[in-house]
Motif scaffolding. Structure first.
Motif, PDB file in Angstrom:
ATOM      1  N   ALA A 229      -8.613 -27.187  17.111  1.00 23.13           N
ATOM      2  CA  ALA A 229      -8.963 -27.774  18.413  1.00 23.13           C
ATOM      3  C   ALA A 229      -8.829 -29.288  18.420  1.00 23.13           C
ATOM      4  O   ALA A 229      -8.736 -29.909  19.494  1.00 23.13           O
ATOM      5  CB  ALA A 229     -10.390 -27.375  18.795  1.00 23.13           C
ATOM      6  N   ASP A 230      -8.800 -29.913  17.221  1.00 23.49           N
ATOM      7  CA  ASP A 230      -8.694 -31.366  17.141  1.00 23.49           C
ATOM      8  C   ASP A 230      -7.326 -31.875  17.593  1.00 23.49           C
ATOM      9  O   ASP A 230      -7.192 -33.056  17.932  1.00 23.49           O
ATOM     10  CB  ASP A 230      -8.969 -31.851  15.719  1.00 23.49           C
ATOM     11  N   ILE A 231      -6.316 -31.016  17.573  1.00 23.99           N
ATOM     12  CA  ILE A 231      -4.991 -31.452  18.014  1.00 23.99           C
ATOM     13  C   ILE A 231      -5.051 -31.875  19.481  1.00 23.99           C
ATOM     14  O   ILE A 231      -4.670 -32.992  19.840  1.00 23.99           O
ATOM     15  CB  ILE A 231      -3.947 -30.339  17.816  1.00 23.99           C
ATOM     16  N   LEU A 232      -5.562 -30.994  20.336  1.00 22.22           N
ATOM     17  CA  LEU A 232      -5.645 -31.315  21.755  1.00 22.22           C
ATOM     18  C   LEU A 232      -6.601 -32.478  22.007  1.00 22.22           C
ATOM     19  O   LEU A 232      -6.275 -33.406  22.754  1.00 22.22           O
ATOM     20  CB  LEU A 232      -6.092 -30.095  22.550  1.00 22.22           C
TER      21      LEU A 232
ATOM     22  N   PRO B 199      -2.587 -28.688   8.762  1.00 23.66           N
ATOM     23  CA  PRO B 199      -1.269 -28.026   8.768  1.00 23.66           C
ATOM     24  C   PRO B 199      -0.454 -28.467   9.979  1.00 23.66           C
ATOM     25  O   PRO B 199      -0.930 -28.409  11.115  1.00 23.66           O
ATOM     26  CB  PRO B 199      -1.622 -26.537   8.872  1.00 23.66           C
ATOM     27  N   GLN B 200       0.783 -28.886   9.747  1.00 23.41           N
ATOM     28  CA  GLN B 200       1.609 -29.383  10.843  1.00 23.41           C
ATOM     29  C   GLN B 200       1.862 -28.299  11.890  1.00 23.41           C
ATOM     30  O   GLN B 200       2.097 -28.612  13.066  1.00 23.41           O
ATOM     31  CB  GLN B 200       2.929 -29.928  10.289  1.00 23.41           C
ATOM     32  N   GLN B 201       1.768 -27.049  11.505  1.00 23.26           N
ATOM     33  CA  GLN B 201       1.971 -25.943  12.427  1.00 23.26           C
ATOM     34  C   GLN B 201       0.977 -25.990  13.594  1.00 23.26           C
ATOM     35  O   GLN B 201       1.245 -25.470  14.674  1.00 23.26           O
ATOM     36  CB  GLN B 201       1.836 -24.612  11.666  1.00 23.26           C
ATOM     37  N   TRP B 202      -0.158 -26.631  13.385  1.00 19.67           N
ATOM     38  CA  TRP B 202      -1.161 -26.697  14.456  1.00 19.67           C
ATOM     39  C   TRP B 202      -0.613 -27.391  15.701  1.00 19.67           C
ATOM     40  O   TRP B 202      -0.951 -27.002  16.823  1.00 19.67           O
ATOM     41  CB  TRP B 202      -2.415 -27.422  13.972  1.00 19.67           C
ATOM     42  N   LEU B 203       0.203 -28.419  15.523  1.00 20.35           N
ATOM     43  CA  LEU B 203       0.790 -29.084  16.689  1.00 20.35           C
ATOM     44  C   LEU B 203       1.767 -28.144  17.382  1.00 20.35           C
ATOM     45  O   LEU B 203       1.766 -28.040  18.615  1.00 20.35           O
ATOM     46  CB  LEU B 203       1.500 -30.374  16.267  1.00 20.35           C
ATOM     47  N   ASP B 204       2.583 -27.448  16.609  1.00 17.95           N
ATOM     48  CA  ASP B 204       3.505 -26.474  17.192  1.00 17.95           C
ATOM     49  C   ASP B 204       2.737 -25.398  17.963  1.00 17.95           C
ATOM     50  O   ASP B 204       3.143 -24.982  19.049  1.00 17.95           O
ATOM     51  CB  ASP B 204       4.349 -25.817  16.095  1.00 17.95           C
ATOM     52  N   ASN B 205       1.617 -24.968  17.390  1.00 20.83           N
ATOM     53  CA  ASN B 205       0.807 -23.929  18.043  1.00 20.83           C
ATOM     54  C   ASN B 205       0.223 -24.428  19.363  1.00 20.83           C
ATOM     55  O   ASN B 205       0.162 -23.682  20.349  1.00 20.83           O
ATOM     56  CB  ASN B 205      -0.325 -23.473  17.123  1.00 20.83           C
ATOM     57  N   ALA B 206      -0.228 -25.685  19.372  1.00 21.92           N
ATOM     58  CA  ALA B 206      -0.807 -26.233  20.604  1.00 21.92           C
ATOM     59  C   ALA B 206       0.215 -26.233  21.732  1.00 21.92           C
ATOM     60  O   ALA B 206      -0.132 -26.007  22.900  1.00 21.92           O
ATOM     61  CB  ALA B 206      -1.326 -27.644  20.353  1.00 21.92           C
ATOM     62  N   LEU B 207       1.498 -26.453  21.383  1.00 26.74           N
ATOM     63  CA  LEU B 207       2.563 -26.403  22.386  1.00 26.74           C
ATOM     64  C   LEU B 207       2.817 -24.973  22.838  1.00 26.74           C
ATOM     65  O   LEU B 207       2.834 -24.677  24.040  1.00 26.74           O
ATOM     66  CB  LEU B 207       3.833 -27.025  21.816  1.00 26.74           C
ATOM     67  N   SER B 208       2.989 -24.063  21.877  1.00 29.42           N
ATOM     68  CA  SER B 208       3.329 -22.680  22.233  1.00 29.42           C
ATOM     69  C   SER B 208       2.175 -21.962  22.932  1.00 29.42           C
ATOM     70  O   SER B 208       2.386 -21.028  23.707  1.00 29.42           O
ATOM     71  CB  SER B 208       3.769 -21.894  20.990  1.00 29.42           C
ATOM     72  N   GLN B 209       0.941 -22.405  22.686  1.00 30.42           N
ATOM     73  CA  GLN B 209      -0.229 -21.790  23.326  1.00 30.42           C
ATOM     74  C   GLN B 209      -0.558 -22.424  24.682  1.00 30.42           C
ATOM     75  O   GLN B 209      -1.517 -22.019  25.347  1.00 30.42           O
ATOM     76  CB  GLN B 209      -1.434 -21.905  22.398  1.00 30.42           C
TER      77      GLN B 209
END
Length: 409
Positions: free
Chosen positions: A32-35, A68-78
């Motif tokens: 949740a920290d990404i957003l 994990p860098q994937q978290w940013l990708d996930n924030a976009l895809s979600q």
């Protein structure tokens, strides 16, 4: 009535507080920290250079620490965030779609980002592309072959890439995910099914007023001329806006050493007294991206931090002063230096090609420990096992001039 007085270092610390860079995070990062971090900055600029970690991932790391860098990708895809032209190409909260929709609907005002002649000349092909996406789902430009094998360079983009870029700028498609950092596009009406231009559209004036307040909040403390650059706005009529924000008690004027009158956002008002008393202290050491909001406005970085920066990756090697992709180094509220670095992913080595300290920055135990820790954490996050050092200032890292293994610095 005299204005509140602030030292230059206090002003810097207030800005770093607004940006989430004053101190190390108190806990491990969570998805949740990404957003929330992007919301705090308002914008996260995108750049594709990957000689070290790509810029958007690095900007988040500077604030969150290991994640994990994937978290940013996930924030976009979600669907938590989206992409569009803001400062430049940026991630921004999906909730801010309304702020930039007027830009999408007037793409002819977007300069080089949109070629009206191309879109008109290839209108039939573009309609076919839209129909293809409608029938078959999201696409990448890589899904289409170049009609001329062996071509390369931005001036020889294959037609479908140009089509998609034009549709993206004009808001007909949106980026729904990235695969290996390649954009995947879907039709905007599918991505934003509840949006209605006739009902939800903000006027350009209203949208830009909100952008400017977001810029004020994300900067924390600012000169008026710094505001417009944040979202790349043409110089607006700032005086009425500042009067409005002051009447609403969203900003207050302050006097800053050497910089004169500035404005403080109300979110930081509780920290004004501690800042004046020298109790708002910076403890963070971090490697920054050249596209970090703290330094992306080169004039602001020079005025606030006395840090002169120029990106040299497009400069011929013989004419570079510092290096190909030079990363600013933050230490306890000061942009204390910069380093030219390269991540060798196959061998697990982070190579520090050169490290420079700013004029007037002396090597101290605190500086050495702070930079060693920041570089080690930066390297480990990218999967490096070893840090190698080449060109260094005199007196820095004297006990490990050639580098160190991760875990031994």
């Amino acid at each position: 009535m005299s204005l509140p007085q602030l030292s230059l270092s206090a002003a810097r610390n207030l800005h770093l507080t607004a940006q989430g860079l004053l101190k190390k995070p108190r806990r491990r990062a969570q998805p949740a920290d990404i957003l929330s971090t992007i919301q705090r900055m308002s914008l996260l600029q995108i750049d594709t250079i990957n000689i070290v970690a790509r810029s958007p991932y690095l900007v988040l790391f500077s604030r969150l620490g290991e994640y994990p860098q994937q978290w940013l990708d996930n924030a976009l895809s979600q669907g938590e965030i989206m992409e569009y032209w803001a400062h430049e190409a940026c991630f921004l909260p999906r909730d801010d779609f309304a702020l930039i929709r007027h830009r999408m609907l007037s793409p002819e005002k977007m300069g080089w980002k949109y070629r009206q002649e191309w879109m008109q000349e290839h209108a039939a092909e573009i309609e076919q592309l839209i129909a293809h996406i409608q029938d078959n789902g999201p696409v990448r430009s890589a899904d289409f072959e170049h009609p001329q094998k062996g071509t390369s360079g931005w001036w020889e983009w294959k037609p479908h890439k140009r089509h998609l870029e034009g549709l993206f700028t004009s808001g007909q498609v949106m980026v729904v995910e990235r695969r290996n950092f390649q954009r995947v596009y879907d039709l905007t009406h599918r991505v934003m099914p509840h949006w209605d231009d006739s009902r939800d559209l903000l006027t350009q004036a209203d949208a830009e007023a909100i952008m400017l307040e977001k810029s004020a909040r994300s900067l924390g403390i600012f000169r008026p001329q710094w505001l417009a650059d944040y979202y790349r706005l043409r110089q607006p009529a700032l005086k009425p806006l500042l009067v409005n924000l002051q009447l609403q008690q969203r900003i207050i004027p302050v006097e800053v050493e050497t910089l004169g009158e500035m404005w403080l956002h109300a979110d930081l008002l509780p920290l004004l007294s501690p800042a004046q008393e020298g109790k708002l202290t910076a403890s963070r050491s971090a490697v920054l991206s050249p596209f970090d909001p703290v330094v992306w406005d080169r004039k602001r970085a020079e005025q606030l931090f006395n840090f002169s920066y120029r990106l040299e990756c497009y400069t011929p090697a013989a004419k570079r002063q510092y290096g190909y992709f030079v990363l600013p180094l933050l230490h306890k509220g000061q942009l204390a230096g910069r380093m030219d670095a390269k991540m060798h992913r196959k061998t697990g080595i982070l190579e520090i090609i050169a490290l420079y300290l700013e004029d007037g920055v002396n090597v101290t135990v605190s500086l050495e420990r702070g930079l060693a820790s920041a570089i080690t954490e930066f390297a480990a996050w990218q999967g490096a096992r070893v840090v190698t050092l080449a060109r260094l200032p005199d007196g820095l890292f004297t006990s490990c001039r050639s580098g160190w293994e991760i875990g031994t610095a």
